[in-house]
Motif scaffolding. Sequence first.
Motif, PDB file in Angstrom:
ATOM      1  N   ILE A   2       0.848  -1.176   0.000  1.00  0.00           N
ATOM      2  CA  ILE A   2       0.000   0.000   0.000  1.00  0.00           C
ATOM      3  C   ILE A   2       0.892   1.236   0.000  1.00  0.00           C
ATOM      4  O   ILE A   2       1.861   1.321   0.742  1.00  0.00           O
ATOM      5  N   THR A   5      -1.101   8.274  -0.524  1.00  0.00           N
ATOM      6  CA  THR A   5      -2.096   8.840  -1.433  1.00  0.00           C
ATOM      7  C   THR A   5      -1.433   9.653  -2.539  1.00  0.00           C
ATOM      8  O   THR A   5      -1.835   9.557  -3.704  1.00  0.00           O
ATOM      9  N   TYR A  44      -5.355  -6.610  -2.311  1.00  0.00           N
ATOM     10  CA  TYR A  44      -5.129  -6.225  -0.917  1.00  0.00           C
ATOM     11  C   TYR A  44      -5.898  -7.181  -0.013  1.00  0.00           C
ATOM     12  O   TYR A  44      -6.920  -7.733  -0.409  1.00  0.00           O
ATOM     13  N   ILE A  48      -8.248  -4.655   4.788  1.00  0.00           N
ATOM     14  CA  ILE A  48      -7.796  -3.341   4.309  1.00  0.00           C
ATOM     15  C   ILE A  48      -8.803  -2.770   3.319  1.00  0.00           C
ATOM     16  O   ILE A  48      -9.158  -1.592   3.383  1.00  0.00           O
ATOM     17  N   LEU A  49      -9.284  -3.601   2.398  1.00  0.00           N
ATOM     18  CA  LEU A  49     -10.278  -3.134   1.418  1.00  0.00           C
ATOM     19  C   LEU A  49     -11.537  -2.621   2.102  1.00  0.00           C
ATOM     20  O   LEU A  49     -12.136  -1.642   1.650  1.00  0.00           O
ATOM     21  N   ARG A  51     -11.766  -1.070   4.859  1.00  0.00           N
ATOM     22  CA  ARG A  51     -11.522   0.244   5.469  1.00  0.00           C
ATOM     23  C   ARG A  51     -11.308   1.345   4.441  1.00  0.00           C
ATOM     24  O   ARG A  51     -11.349   2.524   4.781  1.00  0.00           O
ATOM     25  N   MET A  52     -11.085   0.972   3.183  1.00  0.00           N
ATOM     26  CA  MET A  52     -10.805   1.970   2.147  1.00  0.00           C
ATOM     27  C   MET A  52     -12.095   2.584   1.604  1.00  0.00           C
ATOM     28  O   MET A  52     -13.113   1.901   1.493  1.00  0.00           O
ATOM     29  N   GLU A  53     -12.034   3.858   1.272  1.00  0.00           N
ATOM     30  CA  GLU A  53     -13.143   4.521   0.597  1.00  0.00           C
ATOM     31  C   GLU A  53     -13.179   4.049  -0.847  1.00  0.00           C
ATOM     32  O   GLU A  53     -12.151   3.655  -1.413  1.00  0.00           O
ATOM     33  N   ASP A  56     -10.712   5.775  -3.108  1.00  0.00           N
ATOM     34  CA  ASP A  56      -9.333   5.330  -2.921  1.00  0.00           C
ATOM     35  C   ASP A  56      -9.086   4.011  -3.647  1.00  0.00           C
ATOM     36  O   ASP A  56      -8.019   3.809  -4.228  1.00  0.00           O
ATOM     37  N   ILE A  57     -10.071   3.123  -3.622  1.00  0.00           N
ATOM     38  CA  ILE A  57      -9.957   1.860  -4.345  1.00  0.00           C
ATOM     39  C   ILE A  57      -9.856   2.136  -5.841  1.00  0.00           C
ATOM     40  O   ILE A  57      -8.999   1.588  -6.534  1.00  0.00           O
ATOM     41  N   ALA A  60      -6.444   3.561  -6.770  1.00  0.00           N
ATOM     42  CA  ALA A  60      -5.409   2.525  -6.720  1.00  0.00           C
ATOM     43  C   ALA A  60      -5.516   1.591  -7.930  1.00  0.00           C
ATOM     44  O   ALA A  60      -4.495   1.198  -8.502  1.00  0.00           O
TER      45      ALA A  60
END
Length: 73
Positions: A2, A5, A44, A48-49, A51-53, A56-57, A60
């Motif tokens: 990871i 940003t 990921y 973790i996925l 918790r990600m917005e 953000d996904i 990435a």
Amino acid sequence: MIKRTEQIISQALEKTENDRYKLSILVFSRVKELGAGAQPLLKYPEEILKRMELCDIALAEIAEGKISLANII
């Protein structure tokens, strides 16, 4: 792995020829897909996925070359 940003955005911009407009279209389109239930294309861990917005996904995925303009046109 990871990344920060800033690194992700920089890589995503490179994938769109440094065109912020194209990047925003890609992010918006992918966020809609993810919001409708599409599975993330990232390798990921699940915790973790979760918790990600969504944006953000999407960023990435674009930075890793998994999503491009050809995917949405």
